[in-house]
Design a protein around this motif. Structure first.
Motif, PDB file in Angstrom:
ATOM      1  N   ILE C 151      -0.602  -9.396   9.884  1.00  0.00           N
ATOM      2  CA  ILE C 151      -2.043  -9.785   9.471  1.00  0.00           C
ATOM      3  C   ILE C 151      -2.639  -8.637   8.552  1.00  0.00           C
ATOM      4  O   ILE C 151      -2.642  -7.404   8.940  1.00  0.00           O
ATOM      5  CB  ILE C 151      -2.919  -9.763  10.893  1.00  0.00           C
ATOM      6  N   GLY C 152      -3.043  -9.214   7.475  1.00  0.00           N
ATOM      7  CA  GLY C 152      -3.883  -8.083   6.673  1.00  0.00           C
ATOM      8  C   GLY C 152      -5.054  -7.764   6.968  1.00  0.00           C
ATOM      9  O   GLY C 152      -5.657  -8.772   7.979  1.00  0.00           O
ATOM     10  N   ARG C 153      -5.367  -6.438   7.098  1.00  0.00           N
ATOM     11  CA  ARG C 153      -6.802  -6.149   7.854  1.00  0.00           C
ATOM     12  C   ARG C 153      -7.672  -5.233   6.889  1.00  0.00           C
ATOM     13  O   ARG C 153      -7.120  -4.287   5.981  1.00  0.00           O
ATOM     14  CB  ARG C 153      -6.304  -5.017   8.975  1.00  0.00           C
ATOM     15  N   ARG C 158      -9.323  -8.051  11.413  1.00  0.00           N
ATOM     16  CA  ARG C 158      -8.456  -8.799  10.709  1.00  0.00           C
ATOM     17  C   ARG C 158      -8.975  -9.784   9.677  1.00  0.00           C
ATOM     18  O   ARG C 158     -10.008 -10.210   9.784  1.00  0.00           O
ATOM     19  CB  ARG C 158      -7.907  -9.864  11.956  1.00  0.00           C
ATOM     20  N   ALA C 159      -8.268  -9.964   8.554  1.00  0.00           N
ATOM     21  CA  ALA C 159      -8.575 -10.549   7.457  1.00  0.00           C
ATOM     22  C   ALA C 159      -7.692 -11.908   6.949  1.00  0.00           C
ATOM     23  O   ALA C 159      -8.030 -12.977   7.767  1.00  0.00           O
ATOM     24  CB  ALA C 159      -8.574  -9.637   6.130  1.00  0.00           C
ATOM     25  N   LEU C 160      -6.436 -11.614   6.536  1.00  0.00           N
ATOM     26  CA  LEU C 160      -5.785 -12.813   6.482  1.00  0.00           C
ATOM     27  C   LEU C 160      -4.233 -12.499   6.492  1.00  0.00           C
ATOM     28  O   LEU C 160      -3.900 -11.288   6.329  1.00  0.00           O
ATOM     29  CB  LEU C 160      -6.092 -13.225   4.694  1.00  0.00           C
ATOM     30  N   PRO C 161      -3.440 -13.393   6.796  1.00  0.00           N
ATOM     31  CA  PRO C 161      -1.898 -13.020   6.634  1.00  0.00           C
ATOM     32  C   PRO C 161      -1.430 -12.259   5.349  1.00  0.00           C
ATOM     33  O   PRO C 161      -2.030 -13.053   4.204  1.00  0.00           O
ATOM     34  CB  PRO C 161      -1.220 -14.299   6.949  1.00  0.00           C
ATOM     35  N   ILE C 162      -0.691 -11.478   5.330  1.00  0.00           N
ATOM     36  CA  ILE C 162      -0.044 -10.888   4.120  1.00  0.00           C
ATOM     37  C   ILE C 162       1.802 -11.047   4.569  1.00  0.00           C
ATOM     38  O   ILE C 162       1.811 -10.706   5.790  1.00  0.00           O
ATOM     39  CB  ILE C 162      -0.331  -9.774   3.622  1.00  0.00           C
ATOM     40  N   PRO C 163       2.421 -11.058   3.603  1.00  0.00           N
ATOM     41  CA  PRO C 163       3.905 -10.727   3.936  1.00  0.00           C
ATOM     42  C   PRO C 163       4.079  -9.105   4.029  1.00  0.00           C
ATOM     43  O   PRO C 163       3.088  -8.448   3.382  1.00  0.00           O
ATOM     44  CB  PRO C 163       4.573 -11.092   2.502  1.00  0.00           C
ATOM     45  N   HIS C 166       3.971  -6.908   1.173  1.00  0.00           N
ATOM     46  CA  HIS C 166       2.551  -6.306   0.368  1.00  0.00           C
ATOM     47  C   HIS C 166       2.188  -4.888   1.121  1.00  0.00           C
ATOM     48  O   HIS C 166       1.951  -4.226   0.402  1.00  0.00           O
ATOM     49  CB  HIS C 166       1.781  -7.393   0.593  1.00  0.00           C
ATOM     50  N   ARG C 167       2.261  -4.768   2.350  1.00  0.00           N
ATOM     51  CA  ARG C 167       1.952  -3.616   2.863  1.00  0.00           C
ATOM     52  C   ARG C 167       2.847  -2.579   2.591  1.00  0.00           C
ATOM     53  O   ARG C 167       2.396  -1.516   2.355  1.00  0.00           O
ATOM     54  CB  ARG C 167       1.841  -3.799   4.578  1.00  0.00           C
TER      55      ARG C 167
END
Lengths: 359, 359, 359, 359
Positions: C151-153, C158-163, C166-167
């Motif tokens: 989960i991108g934050r 919590r914002a949107l899912p990311i692979p 990416h992090r």
């Protein structure tokens, strides 16, 4: 112009504090400097240092001179201080024979430092009121939710249950200490500067002590009993206090941020910050800002300490450095109190986790 | 309001740089943000991401919306960023069916960071021109007096004679290096930010790379080839450079101060700063200010490095901290170049000490 | 004695880097200083500046002198630099007629700065190797888990899912940039200092350039083509780089801490830190330390910039200030790379959240 | 190993303070931690929290355990704190049935913070004695030369004559204030930490207050009446004071440097620092070092303020950051007092300039 985010047209309600920022306006500064000259003339006439005719003429000139800001700017770039040009503008309304009576025995640093003292006094009152309010807000929160159990966390991991009151005390205790210490700290910047060209009031002879004492009383300031031209510890104490204030509130902000993580959800905020890409989000904006303000002041405090190395009887470099740093620390400190109050007012609930923590 | 000494009505010619400060005005900021939205609509229409009708409607709305600064301020205090409210104001002039096409795929940080990039580019040009001028001033000084002998001093004590040229080289060499490195450093802040809500341009699908590349070209910025939402090293490099600039110039300032000590009298300045108490004095004001600016930026650089700890896909705390620090570093850096040029122009003579040094 | 946590008997594996710390030992420092004197004698004999007899006698004295650390300490407290006493100790083994040939044309700063250059070169190799390893570790992690969804934050929400990739890229991209820039940065501190008492190599006459060039080659350092006695930007660039390194790694550390919050549990670490009161806890100790090291260097970088105000031909104050700051920045920077590798090696799993994020 | 210049074999008499540095040795730290455990067992047995058998066994184990520093280092790297492994080593000499009685109710932070308090108390005594001596030295100097006239200087230019006494007062007044305030500041770090895992002494039930009060008395510390796990203002106040101390002394150092410029020659120093290239020079080394120490602490104070953002019930990141900063501030502060005394003892004469100033 908006180099500073703290008094920026659209950022200032996020990062600044309008009321406190006002004390750093040119208007307030010049008003305070003129008040200094007026009080000085009054007291020096009482003590027979200048004539009563001179005093009256000075009063009239101070009431009637034409302020020319452009002139001040041009001259300040040359002189490093605004005072010689400000006095020149006043002298345009003053008969030549009284010129030497204006500002008699004083030096630029006397009037500039005293103007700062006068304005820090007033800013302090606002900050003190806000801080008292913040402590009350926390007590109210404690009365409302203090006996709820939450999960105590150490090193970012769940540890043991604690009553919410314990967490709230960790927010309010440093603030109560800071409030109680403020009585002393405020006094350190409520001090007259009046020491003359090299700090010895050399032109006032035997009247020096008496004039200084009366001038302090006239301006509702404390008498320094000497020069603080190079002893800047009063200002540094104030800067320390401001950074401890925003730092202590930064802890509160960081805690609220951590409590508002979606999965943790220990706090329910209303009116969180919106997002341009994800309108559904509720960002704990004011919590984040509290951390930014804390780090900003923690950085600035370093510059105030650097300025303690103040050579000879007056250091242009160190003194000027203070001008760039202290006002923004005052506003950032005041803003952190105000933002904290706003953040607390957003708290709708901190649920009791008794069932969860007893798992 | 004048919390910052750098854009203060009567201090700004002493401590600021008007032309560079302008780039941090709200007007320039909003103009840049609107330019971003316009360019985005143009490129997205070209790539078929939005319709040409949407683009035309967006253009018209961007030309005709009513800017409400008060509204921006109130909303920014809530949202932590100006963008949602700015877009809302634009949307008032935009048919509902086109609302989703405005700002499509972008996030607040994209537009705010890009606005900063656009303005840093322009500020960089001014600084580069000034710095080139300062280096030329130093070369001219060297041609004029460079073969004079002065006394080299180490650890504040007379050491051995040196040609003045050696001292002047110690001033200009770091500046020449900084100028030559600026080509690289400038590029690091001339970069488009366009990465979407979480840095992956998730809404643009296969057009993402193409839109980003074209958008960069449209705005005369470099394509980052990805997100720098959390990788703030470009800004930190710029901050480093600014502090190395004012620090190197601070050395020049400190040297001139030391050379102007009455007993030393190695430099003759005209138009030194006046004093309210001692009109005969000639204070090396601009030399002192160069030291103040150096120490100010040396302090600020620390805050920019603290902001590198930028958690997750966007840190409100760290990002906001940058806003409070970087603009004042840019203006202080630019001011130090300008003040140095003014100081050099005050130098009337640096006498040849050959006879004295050969004693 | 253990004033510094970085080389403290029981803290140094937590906060320090033994191998890099070694380069700041007295042994390595003196070895480097003796190497400087040997190389200088060799080159000056080749160039006919000193006789070959003098050179041979100097070689023998450098091989046979009795190092007296107590003597060095006492003399350094008086002289501010170790060099006069070190040379005095060497001269005890050198015939009087050759005394003037030892250290001929050099000054204390030449030998002390060059000793630092020699040791920073070696420290740089260790850091570069570690950093290369860290980047590889991150790539391996990416190969293992990179296509997991997390989960991108943004702004701690919590914002949107990311692979996950990416992090991980947001961790490794700054490090790759730093590694690639290190080639340039390393060179800036791989530079001979040889400039004589006031920076002009005044005693070497026409041989000056030649001796300096050959001395640089002999010591495997770059020729500065002049003095950097007061131009400390090479060291400041190195300090900037170190703080950007630990700052970028601090982001990684902060992210891992946030991911390891119990309720979030996006990362599974083994071998977390134990607690004396709660043995069950698994604290993300190395993540926390990465943040501490980042903030430590972000603070220290400010002091290195303050030291740029370096008056005249040598500033005792600014130069000494560097000695207190730079070594601890190097070790803290190196430690942050090492600790990050250890932290990554603790990661057992970063689970795929696809199901959760698609809720 | 000598990463820190403050306890470096040949730099420590220039930059450090051996006696004060000792308090940060591992030996003193462990002695203090063992004293904590002993006092805790004693008090808890008195209060019936543990049995007297347990207490006696603990006493014996504390007397007889085998300290394994390597073991501590390895475990600290894993745990982030030394305590779990130290206790494990003690428990090797303790019957299993008494293990739970050792360290009962305490957490790692209790013992580590208290160890620091105990050692800061002792360091404070040394600093206070030195500072008292420095103030006396200044008074003696004032008696000797105070009525000499020197030239007052403002903004680095000759202003008006002043009695030397005025300059000396500008050195000693801040020190007298700091000495008088030290009574309060010392108390803020003379405080027991005893609060348990999450700050609530949850394991001690109704005995908590009583045990804490008696433990404080036993260790000659003040009772905090609660936890200061996250309220680090006591340490920050101490750091502020140390930086104000070295900053105020930095002013003295800078003044002496300026007075010793050859052409100015207002002060005659004996035993100035020698130079390797110019043996005739007399460098005002200790004056320069005072400036370096002032700038070093002014930088460090910023890091202590950054550490105020201390999330939840214990922040590993912020707490660890303190360990890297505070010890070096204490030693640098103490060193600045010691160096100032040495510098004053070098003053042979400050000549009366009456004739010159009346020109």
């Amino acid at each position: 112009m908006t180099v500073s985010a703290l008094d920026h047209p659209y950022l200032k309600d996020l990062l600044g504090h309008d009321e406190v920022a006002t004390f750093f306006s040119v208007e307030e500064d010049i008003t305070a400097m003129i008040a200094f000259e007026r009080a000085l003339a009054k007291v020096e006439a009482e003590e027979g240092v200048i004539s009563t005719d001179a005093r009256d003429a000075i009063f009239q000139a101070l009431d009637n001179y034409s302020l020319d800001i452009t002139g001040l700017r041009v001259a300040t770039a040359r002189d490093g201080v605004v005072v010689p040009e400000l006095l020149r503008q006043v002298k345009e309304k003053l008969a030549l024979k009284f010129h030497s009576a204006l500002h008699f025995g004083a030096t630029s640093q006397d009037i500039i430092d005293t103007s700062l003292s006068l304005r820090l006094c007033r800013a302090s009152k606002v900050i003190e009121t806000d801080l008292t309010g913040l402590i009350e807000d926390l007590e109210q929160l404690s009365r409302k939710f203090g006996d709820h159990q939450i999960i105590g966390r150490t090193r970012m991991q769940r540890a043991l249950p604690i009553p919410l009151k314990h967490r709230l005390d960790s927010w309010s205790n440093p603030l109560k200490e800071l409030l109680s210490q403020f009585t002393v700290v405020r006094k350190k910047v409520s001090v007259l500067q009046f020491a003359g060209a090299v700090g010895t009031l050399e032109n006032l002879g035997e009247s020096a002590e008496q004039v200084r004492a009366k001038l302090a009383a006239e301006l509702n300031l404390l008498d320094s009993k000497g020069s603080w031209h190079t002893n800047r510890r009063g200002l540094v104490s104030f800067a320390n206090w401001l950074s401890e204030l925003s730092g202590s509130i930064g802890k509160l902000g960081q805690d609220v941020i951590q409590m508002s993580i979606n999965e943790v959800h220990e706090v329910y905020l209303n009116g969180g910050g919106g997002s341009s890409a994800m309108p559904h989000k509720q960002n704990p904006v004011r919590g984040e800002v509290l951390v930014s303000l804390a780090r900003f002041n923690a950085m600035n405090v370093s510059g105030m300490h650097q300025a303690l190395v103040h050579e000879n009887e007056r250091s242009g470099s160190s003194w000027t450095l203070e001008w760039m740093i202290l006002p923004q620390m005052v506003v950032a400190g005041a803003a952190s109190v105000r933002r904290a109050r706003e953040l607390l007012s957003q708290i709708e609930d901190i649920p009791d986790m008794t069932e969860i923590v007893s798992e």
